[in-house]
Design a protein around this motif. Structure first.
Motif, mmCIF file in Angstrom:
data_model
loop_
_atom_site.group_PDB
_atom_site.id
_atom_site.type_symbol
_atom_site.label_atom_id
_atom_site.label_comp_id
_atom_site.label_asym_id
_atom_site.label_seq_id
_atom_site.Cartn_x
_atom_site.Cartn_y
_atom_site.Cartn_z
ATOM 1 N N ALA A 194 0.835 -1.203 0.000
ATOM 2 C CA ALA A 194 0.000 0.000 0.000
ATOM 3 C C ALA A 194 0.871 1.254 0.000
ATOM 4 N N ALA A 195 1.950 1.235 0.772
ATOM 5 C CA ALA A 195 2.864 2.383 0.806
ATOM 6 C C ALA A 195 3.566 2.555 -0.542
ATOM 7 N N ALA A 196 3.895 1.449 -1.190
ATOM 8 C CA ALA A 196 4.567 1.524 -2.490
ATOM 9 C C ALA A 196 3.674 2.175 -3.539
ATOM 10 N N LEU A 197 2.381 1.990 -3.424
ATOM 11 C CA LEU A 197 1.465 2.609 -4.392
ATOM 12 C C LEU A 197 1.506 4.126 -4.311
ATOM 13 N N ASP A 198 1.884 4.658 -3.143
ATOM 14 C CA ASP A 198 1.990 6.114 -3.007
ATOM 15 C C ASP A 198 3.088 6.689 -3.891
ATOM 16 N N ALA A 199 4.055 5.851 -4.275
ATOM 17 C CA ALA A 199 5.167 6.314 -5.108
ATOM 18 C C ALA A 199 4.756 6.473 -6.565
ATOM 19 N N ILE A 200 3.635 5.906 -6.938
ATOM 20 C CA ILE A 200 3.172 5.987 -8.328
ATOM 21 C C ILE A 200 2.389 7.278 -8.509
ATOM 22 N N LYS A 201 2.870 8.104 -9.393
ATOM 23 C CA LYS A 201 2.207 9.388 -9.667
ATOM 24 C C LYS A 201 1.614 9.358 -11.068
ATOM 25 N N VAL A 260 -6.066 4.177 -5.867
ATOM 26 C CA VAL A 260 -6.744 4.400 -4.583
ATOM 27 C C VAL A 260 -7.537 3.163 -4.177
ATOM 28 N N ALA A 261 -8.219 2.542 -5.140
ATOM 29 C CA ALA A 261 -9.012 1.340 -4.832
ATOM 30 C C ALA A 261 -8.121 0.180 -4.394
ATOM 31 N N VAL A 262 -7.024 -0.025 -5.093
ATOM 32 C CA VAL A 262 -6.115 -1.123 -4.740
ATOM 33 C C VAL A 262 -5.481 -0.855 -3.378
ATOM 34 N N LYS A 263 -5.073 0.391 -3.146
ATOM 35 C CA LYS A 263 -4.488 0.729 -1.851
ATOM 36 C C LYS A 263 -5.513 0.511 -0.736
ATOM 37 N N GLY A 264 -6.745 0.888 -0.964
ATOM 38 C CA GLY A 264 -7.797 0.676 0.035
ATOM 39 C C GLY A 264 -8.009 -0.797 0.333
ATOM 40 N N ALA A 265 -7.989 -1.623 -0.707
ATOM 41 C CA ALA A 265 -8.157 -3.072 -0.511
ATOM 42 C C ALA A 265 -6.976 -3.653 0.262
ATOM 43 N N LEU A 266 -5.770 -3.210 -0.064
ATOM 44 C CA LEU A 266 -4.586 -3.685 0.654
ATOM 45 C C LEU A 266 -4.641 -3.296 2.130
ATOM 46 N N LEU A 267 -5.025 -2.070 2.400
ATOM 47 C CA LEU A 267 -5.104 -1.623 3.796
ATOM 48 C C LEU A 267 -6.211 -2.352 4.561
ATOM 49 N N ALA A 268 -7.314 -2.662 3.885
ATOM 50 C CA ALA A 268 -8.381 -3.430 4.531
ATOM 51 C C ALA A 268 -7.897 -4.835 4.874
#
Length: 95
Positions: free
Chosen positions: A42-49, A60-68
């Motif tokens: 999830a943190a790695a997805l923040d690096a993608i701009k 955002v959806a994938v990060k949300g699923a990972l955090l859930a």
């Protein structure tokens, strides 16, 4: 084991199982691995701009699923620590 909150005098023998404490600890370690991995992904997805709205929505959806999933793994680990692992110590201390 009879002090465990899920075990009552009415608990059928078919629901009671013996599990090695090392196996429970191994399961908990694997759950912790899942927790850590999903947090890192999830943190790695923040690096993608991206400026593309659809791509940003997917991120955002994938990060949300990972955090859930990470939160769920944390809850499962807490359940193991709170309910399963303390009772194995109690049982082994009487042997």
């Amino acid at each position: 084991m009879n002090n465990h909150p899920s075990v009552t005098n009415n608990t059928p023998d078919s629901r009671l199982v013996t599990v090695d404490s090392m196996y429970l600890q191994l399961i908990n370690a694997r759950v912790q691995d899942i927790y850590i991995d999903t947090e890192h992904l999830a943190a790695a997805l923040d690096a993608i701009k991206t400026k593309d709205g659809i791509s940003q929505g997917v991120l955002v959806a994938v990060k949300g699923a990972l955090l859930a999933n990470s939160e769920l793994a944390g809850l499962v680990s807490e359940m193991l620590l709170d309910y399963a692992l303390p009772y194995q110590a109690e049982v082994s201390s009487h042997e």
